[in-house]
Design an enzyme around this catalytic site. Structure first.
Site, mmCIF file in Angstrom:
data_model
loop_
_atom_site.group_PDB
_atom_site.id
_atom_site.type_symbol
_atom_site.label_atom_id
_atom_site.label_comp_id
_atom_site.label_asym_id
_atom_site.label_seq_id
_atom_site.Cartn_x
_atom_site.Cartn_y
_atom_site.Cartn_z
ATOM 1 C CG HIS A 84 44.104 18.997 76.022
ATOM 2 N ND1 HIS A 84 44.880 18.363 76.866
ATOM 3 C CD2 HIS A 84 44.827 18.974 74.587
ATOM 4 C CE1 HIS A 84 46.271 17.929 76.223
ATOM 5 N NE2 HIS A 84 46.088 18.433 75.091
ATOM 6 C CG ASP A 214 43.751 16.949 79.795
ATOM 7 O OD1 ASP A 214 43.016 16.520 79.249
ATOM 8 O OD2 ASP A 214 44.674 18.003 79.565
ATOM 9 C CB SER A 635 48.241 15.798 74.126
ATOM 10 O OG SER A 635 48.790 16.699 74.981
HETATM 11 N N1 ARG Z 1 49.488 22.577 77.374
HETATM 12 C C1 ARG Z 1 48.901 21.357 76.983
HETATM 13 C C2 ARG Z 1 49.221 20.925 75.280
HETATM 14 O O1 ARG Z 1 49.986 21.826 74.835
HETATM 15 C C3 ARG Z 1 47.446 21.173 77.142
HETATM 16 C C4 ARG Z 1 46.529 22.343 76.498
HETATM 17 C C5 ARG Z 1 45.028 22.037 76.598
HETATM 18 N N2 ARG Z 1 44.509 22.994 78.070
HETATM 19 C C6 ARG Z 1 44.466 24.472 77.948
HETATM 20 N N3 ARG Z 1 44.079 24.836 79.067
HETATM 21 N N4 ARG Z 1 44.483 25.144 76.933
HETATM 22 O O2 ARG Z 1 48.230 20.642 74.558
HETATM 23 N N1 ASP Z 2 49.649 19.375 75.492
HETATM 24 C C1 ASP Z 2 50.537 18.919 74.455
HETATM 25 C C2 ASP Z 2 49.887 18.443 73.585
HETATM 26 O O1 ASP Z 2 48.451 18.536 73.386
HETATM 27 C C3 ASP Z 2 51.628 17.945 74.893
HETATM 28 C C4 ASP Z 2 52.979 19.261 74.955
HETATM 29 O O2 ASP Z 2 53.148 20.010 74.293
HETATM 30 O O3 ASP Z 2 53.844 18.779 75.970
HETATM 31 O O4 ASP Z 2 50.062 17.478 72.579
#
Ligand code: ARG
Ligand code: ASP
Length: 700
Positions: A84, A214, A635
């Site tokens: 991502h 990921d 991330s």
């Molecule tokens: N929750 C994770 C972060 O905040 C991954 C986000 C990317 N994935 C998604 N399906 N939006 O970045």
């Molecule tokens: N998924 C998040 C990021 O892209 C990490 C988190 O918020 O825990 O940095």
């Protein structure tokens, strides 16, 4: 005398164990945590993690594009980060014919690795406390900003790729100077298909049990002499002396783990009334506005494959915040977070009221905060509406880019970049979809503004442009957008943009937004200076009981540490610390847009040829959980074991614990990582990219 008697009493009631696990430490301050880390199983010294001028783990950690973390995993500058984090780069190289998002991409040789304009990585050279150079300047009458600027000016280190920044931490109670080096030729090396890299997509986002691979890989290139350089075909792979070593030994419950990266922003020390306002008032507004946009986009993405590619990245980013905020609201309630924060606040007040010099300051401050926060509520709400509209009404983005273009052209400047920006916007823009989504969004804004005049909704202005809000001449307004900028000459594009009805939309609304923003600025400043004092009171209370508080995250380099392990999300349920590929096959739904699997990948999983990547029981682990304090920006951060070897790749947190940005509790806050063995299996056995595996160094 009085003090001497009081402090031991203070120790007994101040700061018990509630801060355990909380903390994103500045690497150079880890010496203070060393004993604690070793007691948790660490087998290194703090200087192995960070040393300014000698090889240490820090040399392998990069700030990826300023928004994620990455790490160097080979001596040839190979960077590992999340799928991502690389998503928009992968998307930019994708088309219907060559859909790298869908099918994945693996460069066959270095010559096939793909350059990405605008993408860079920053390496940290050193981080140093410069408070003792800043505070005298402030005492001499300079503002914080002037003091920082003046110190920066006197700094001889700045060079073309060397960057020097001074950042305030602990709300202005300390200043650090960060020297870094930027490399801006970063090429795409490989990415798994989205069915792996984004498996479970938005349904599984923030959720455990998780089965997302990921990850993606990039490579840093330098000029032939090793210095940083923009893209050039002559560039060579970065020679890195300290890449991370990869461990295939696996992890078990209770193992030491640590996360090294660049968390964006946390707010662990806010007064309680501020947290209550954020959670009870601001988050629900943001959630509601995002729902409007997401629902409209989703309906189109499900039926139109072109729209699905165009909106995939935008949808993911809008929904990511939306889902996190819902998790934060629920997590705060379920963990009784506000009660704990109240208890902490009381302890700070109690400690200081027992302290002769500052007897009433803490309690007075909290009173002042309560008043300030309630008087700021309306402007903050108003700002949130503006920000969400400015961000998600895509016609405004068009108008902003068109304005940039016309401005540059009128000045006689080069407009190539502005034209390219417009073209890349057009590539991912569906005007009918935006028309529908923004009509609902703007209507909601107007309705809210009618109910509450303090929201500063520019109703009159929007009424005059009522036409497109109600959809009467909006199809015309949208349909007439000059969206084929590659078909016309640049001069014609400039004139078409300038003369379009929506040309001024961005400028008009951003001006209105700025005035709302500025109106509350003085009050917010007062609040911020209160926060500086409040943080100081917090720190001195903690110090009295022998504790050091970690500074809130602000996109600077940090280390957090804790233990691998599952948890109980609710009474009667437990989560294991690991998922395996069995779960991928269980979740598989043929043809589903989130849970489908390519045939080739599925049969590889079914054949269970996991080789050296298998866990003790022959299964292949996919994701793991740990109680490390992380946040957005972490991330792509490496998860390291007690010896500093790579065991996983951080990418998320569990939904039950997303409130860790306000309130971290090891009872339910967990970060989610891809197990490094799954990454290596995908690269090696599925993608067949053995040329990459050969570059890497594995622990024996
Ligand atoms: N929750 C994770 C972060 O905040 C991954 C986000 C990317 N994935 C998604 N399906 N939006 O970045
Ligand atoms: N998924 C998040 C990021 O892209 C990490 C988190 O918020 O825990 O940095």
């Amino acid at each position: 005398m009085l003090k001497k008697i009081l402090i031991p009493i203070a120790i007994s009631f101040a700061f018990p164990n509630f801060l355990i696990g909380q903390g994103m430490w500045l690497p150079m301050d880890l010496v203070n945590q060393e004993v604690n880390m070793i007691s948790k199983g660490m087998k290194m010294s703090a200087s192995d993690i960070y040393t300014a001028n000698r090889g240490s783990l820090k040399d392998a950690i990069v700030h990826f594009g300023g928004f994620c973390t990455g790490e160097i995993i080979s001596s040839k500058g190979l960077v590992l980060t999340n799928h991502h984090c690389g998503y928009s780069a992968i998307q930019k190289h994708s088309s219907i014919e060559n859909d790298y998002l869908k099918n994945g991409f693996w460069a066959e040789s270095m010559g096939d690795e793909k350059p990405n304009e605008g993408l860079y990585v920053d390496f940290i050279i050193s981080i140093e406390d410069v408070s003792d150079r800043i505070f005298p300047l402030i005492l001499n009458g300079l503002t914080e900003k002037q003091a920082v600027d003046s110190l920066l000016k006197s700094n001889p280190t700045s060079g073309e790729s060397i960057r020097v920044a001074i950042k305030s931490i602990y709300y202005g109670n300390q200043f650090i100077q960060i020297i870094s080096q930027r490399f801006s030729d970063v090429r795409l090396v490989g990415a798994p298909p989205s069915a792996v890299g984004k498996f479970g997509a938005d349904t599984d986002n923030w959720v455990w049990p998780r089965h997302t691979g990921d990850f993606s890989m990039f490579r840093v290139y330098t000029a032939p002499d090793g210095s940083p350089s923009d893209y050039s075909p002559e560039n060579i792979p970065l020679v890195s002396n300290n890449p991370l070593t990869i461990s295939l030994a696996g992890v078990k419950e209770g193992d030491f783990s640590m996360i090294y990266g660049f968390p964006g922003r946390t707010t662990s020390y806010l007064p309680v009334s501020e947290v209550v306002q954020q959670v009870d008032v601001m988050l629900p507004i943001k959630v509601q506005l995002r729902e409007i946009v997401l629902n409209t986009w989703d309906s189109a993405m499900r039926v139109n494959p072109m729209v699905k590619i165009q909106y995939a990245s935008k949808y993911a980013s809008v929904s990511n915040g939306w889902k996190k905020w819902i998790g934060q609201m629920e997590g705060m309630t379920a963990s009784h977070g506000i009660d704990t924060l109240k208890m902490r606040q009381k302890k700070v007040i109690k400690y200081h009221s027992a302290n002769h010099e500052n007897a009433f300051r803490a309690v007075d401050l909290v009173d002042e905060f309560d008043k300030q926060i309630s008087s700021l509520e309306n402007s903050r709400k108003s700002i949130i509406y503006f920000q969400e509209i400015l961000r998600n009404w895509e016609l405004l983005t068009w108008s902003r880019l068109a304005n940039d273009l016309v401005r540059l052209s009128d000045k006689g400047n080069n407009i190539d970049k502005a034209i390219r920006a417009l073209q890349s916007f057009e590539k991912n823009y569906d005007l009918e979809l935006d028309r529908r989504a923004s009509k609902n969004l703007v209507n909601e804004w107007i309705n809210a503004g009618k109910e509450d005049t303090l929201l500063n909704v520019p109703i009159q202005y929007l009424k005059e442009t009522d036409a497109f809000v109600r959809g009467l001449f909006s199809p015309h307004l949208y349909n007439s957008l000059p969206l084929n900028s590659n078909k016309y000459s640049d001069t014609i594009v400039v004139e078409l943009c300038r003369n379009h009805l929506a040309f001024n939309l961005w400028t008009d609304l951003i001006t209105k937004y700025r005035s709302v923003f500025l109106e509350s600025r003085n009050k917010e400043r007062l609040f911020e200076s209160g926060m500086k004092e409040w943080m100081n009171l917090h720190m001195s209370a903690a110090r009295a009981s022998g504790k050091i508080l970690s500074a809130d995250a602000n996109s600077t380099m940090r280390v957090s540490f804790g233990e691998v392990g599952g948890f109980s999300p609710k009474d009667g349920a437990t989560y294991n610390h690991r998922t395996t590929t069995d779960g991928i096959l269980n979740k598989y739904i043929p043809g589903d847009y989130e849970f489908d699997l390519p045939q080739g990948f599925r049969s590889k999983l079914e054949s269970r040829d996991f080789g050296e990547y298998a866990d003790f029981d022959g299964k292949l682990p996919v994701c793991i959980l740990s109680a490390n304090h992380t946040s957005g920006g972490n991330s792509g951060s490496p998860a390291l074991n007690s010896k500093g070897e790579l065991i996983g790749l951080n990418f998320d947190r569990v939904w039950e614990g997303t409130m860790s940005d306000f309130y971290f509790t090891p009872e339910r806050c967990r970060n989610i990582m891809v197990d490094v063995r799954y990454i290596m299996w995908v690269v090696d056995k599925y993608a067949g990219a053995s040329r990459l595996i050969k570059e890497m160094k594995f622990a024996n």
